[in-house]
Design an enzyme around this catalytic site. Structure first.
Site, PDB file in Angstrom:
ATOM      1  N   ASP A   1       0.793  -1.241   0.000  1.00  0.00           N
ATOM      2  CA  ASP A   1       0.000   0.000   0.000  1.00  0.00           C
ATOM      3  C   ASP A   1       0.826   1.294   0.000  1.00  0.00           C
ATOM      4  OD1 ASP A   1      -1.907  -1.949   0.213  1.00  0.00           O
ATOM      5  OD2 ASP A   1      -2.840  -1.206   2.042  1.00  0.00           O
TER       6      ASP A   1
ATOM      7  N   LYS B   1      -6.730  -5.211  -3.067  1.00  0.00           N
ATOM      8  CA  LYS B   1      -7.466  -5.825  -1.955  1.00  0.00           C
ATOM      9  C   LYS B   1      -8.425  -4.819  -1.348  1.00  0.00           C
ATOM     10  CE  LYS B   1      -3.835  -4.524   1.218  1.00  0.00           C
ATOM     11  NZ  LYS B   1      -4.610  -3.472   1.896  1.00  0.00           N
TER      12      LYS B   1
ATOM     13  N   CYS C   1      -2.075  -2.686   7.565  1.00  0.00           N
ATOM     14  CA  CYS C   1      -1.947  -3.606   6.427  1.00  0.00           C
ATOM     15  C   CYS C   1      -0.627  -4.380   6.425  1.00  0.00           C
ATOM     16  CB  CYS C   1      -2.184  -2.856   5.132  1.00  0.00           C
ATOM     17  SG  CYS C   1      -3.926  -2.357   4.989  1.00  0.00           S
TER      18      CYS C   1
END
Ligand code: VGL
Ligand code: ZN
Length: 213
Positions: A17, A115, A160
């Protein structure tokens, strides 16, 4: 100093990310998040197998405070799959904030995995969504490619990155978080909690110096 861990062909790097919304000026900016870019790019250069993830939510996603009347960002709610932190709208599919940060060395990555794409379920982890049932397929893919060790870096350490590392470990990979190539949100003690869980699960927290010359 950690023992040297020079990357082998059976090692995969997961870059989590590194997106505009998680760095300075973004909707959910992680403090100092942009600072990791040079180090992440050096790590990418050291690995033969690289996966880059993107948080990639449909508009009106269940993790957005704006989807819950009366709620504010950082409130907690009880979702059908467990407790859920509510966030500012972020990483909306196709929006500039969801794009990978300019200059991230993605060209050598064999996979960009998106995701959090299901409207009703969040997914901090690149392996398993928050319902703990829906798989992204990443574990099977890495296994099929002969991967036995997974190294994780990116944003944010306590969400994450940590969830991805925990699930990598649960999937049977020897798992390392490269801590200086991560930055944390650290809301309500989330960083300490994530470290405690990683330590208890056998995720090793290392510094990039153990990997890079
Ligand atoms: C993340 C909060 C919400 C992350 C993603 O990438 O750590 N955190 N969505
Ligand atoms: Zn998200």
């Amino acid at each position: 100093m950690d023992d040297a861990l020079a990357a082998r062909d059976e090692d995969a790097l997961i870059v989590v990310d590194v997106q505009n919304d998680f760095v300075r000026g973004g909707a959910l900016a992680v403090p100092d998040g942009e600072a990791i870019l040079p180090l992440v790019n050096r790590l990418i250069g050291a690995f033969a197998q690289v996966v880059v993830t993107q948080d990639w939510h449909p508009p009106g996603h269940a993790s957005f405070a704006s989807s819950h009347p009366g709620a504010k960002p950082f409130d907690m709610i009880a979702a059908p799959y467990g407790s859920q932190v509510l966030w500012p709208d972020h990483c909306v599919q196709g929006a500039p904030g969801a794009a990978l940060v300019a200059g991230l060395a993605v060209d050598s990555a064999f996979l960009v995995l998106r995701k959090g794409i299901h409207a009703a379920v969040d997914s901090y982890s690149a392996f398993l969504e928050a319902d703990r049932k829906t798989t992204t397929g990443l574990g099977a893919l890495l296994s099929a490619r002969g991967v036995d060790r997974v190294f994780v870096c990116g944003l944010a350490t306590d969400f994450c990155v940590a969830f991805t590392a925990l699930d990598a470990r649960i999937a049977g990979f020897e798992t390392f978080v490269v801590e200086d190539a991560c930055r944390a949100i650290d809301a309500n003690g989330s960083l300490a909690a994530a470290r405690t869980r990683m330590d208890a699960t056998g995720v090793r927290r290392i510094a990039s110096a153990a990997l890079l010359p």
